[in-house]
Design an enzyme around this catalytic site. Sequence first.
Site, PDB file in Angstrom:
ATOM      1  N   TYR A  46       1.766   4.182 -16.135  1.00 10.18           N
ATOM      2  CA  TYR A  46       1.510   5.452 -14.893  1.00 10.18           C
ATOM      3  C   TYR A  46       2.807   5.990 -13.795  1.00 10.18           C
ATOM      4  O   TYR A  46       3.360   6.965 -14.184  1.00 10.18           O
ATOM      5  CB  TYR A  46       0.884   4.768 -14.453  1.00 10.18           C
ATOM      6  CG  TYR A  46       0.830   5.435 -12.926  1.00 10.18           C
ATOM      7  CD1 TYR A  46       0.450   5.833 -13.108  1.00 10.18           C
ATOM      8  CD2 TYR A  46       0.767   5.113 -11.536  1.00 10.18           C
ATOM      9  CE1 TYR A  46      -0.627   6.943 -11.287  1.00 10.18           C
ATOM     10  CE2 TYR A  46       1.262   6.012 -10.216  1.00 10.18           C
ATOM     11  CZ  TYR A  46      -0.425   6.866 -10.100  1.00 10.18           C
ATOM     12  OH  TYR A  46      -0.246   7.429  -9.041  1.00 10.18           O
ATOM     13  N   GLY A  49       4.626   7.832 -17.432  1.00 10.76           N
ATOM     14  CA  GLY A  49       3.582   9.884 -17.069  1.00 10.76           C
ATOM     15  C   GLY A  49       3.968  10.282 -16.115  1.00 10.76           C
ATOM     16  O   GLY A  49       4.792  11.256 -16.529  1.00 10.76           O
ATOM     17  N   THR A 111       6.245  -4.592   0.622  1.00  4.68           N
ATOM     18  CA  THR A 111       5.915  -4.312   1.162  1.00  4.68           C
ATOM     19  C   THR A 111       5.624  -2.972   0.807  1.00  4.68           C
ATOM     20  O   THR A 111       5.695  -2.602  -0.833  1.00  4.68           O
ATOM     21  CB  THR A 111       7.260  -3.559   1.828  1.00  4.68           C
ATOM     22  OG1 THR A 111       8.112  -3.105   1.527  1.00  4.68           O
ATOM     23  CG2 THR A 111       7.874  -5.050   2.777  1.00  4.68           C
TER      24      THR A 111
END
Length: 224
Positions: A46, A49, A111
């Site tokens: 991801y 990509g 976070t």
Amino acid sequence: MLGLAKRVGARFLLTSTSEVYGDPLQHPQVETYWGNVNPIGVRSCYDEGKRTAETLTMDYHRSLGIEVRIARIFNTYGPRMCIDDGRVVSNFVAQALRKEPMTVYGDGKQTRSFQYVSDLVEGLIRLMEGDHVGPFNLGNPGEFTMLELAEVVQEAIDPNAKIEFRPNTEDDPHKRKPDISKAKQLLGWEPTISLRKGLPLMVSDFRQRIFGTPKTLIGGGATA
């Protein structure tokens, strides 16, 4: 899609992601930061990509003159999301509504920043209607740990909702917060809906779809 944009003379929008920054060593993240990404990790398909998509988009822009716009989208939430899509806000809301423990991975101190969907849409419209290529960070700079997010969900749904800790996932970024100075300056954009204001709207939608109960409208009343 870039080839199609070239053929028909369209303006091309790439909805990229904050994941191009990987597990950032700079905080908050600005658009000039190149990131800290593991190219062979479990999340790399991801991360890389999207980084490759940005590369291709800029190559088409520079070499062929295609009009392009690049938005780096940070965590976004709102009504009509897939209930079981695996995203942290969806998970927490669905779990709390179903009286299941909210699943926190690791110590819960990592976070994220959460923007309401209408803020994102406004940012994308301004980006597409403007003259600046980007990339632009589109996100809410309000920063929450996962435990703080769980507390907000408890406030909105059930103060007694439980939290279940599980081992953290590999390559999970420790911090995520956008610097939106560029979007403020060049697009005149910044988010207006806080997490505590937007989350109840999502909760109302999820409750209706999970249980079939009417949605409560702001200011009172309900819809069928």
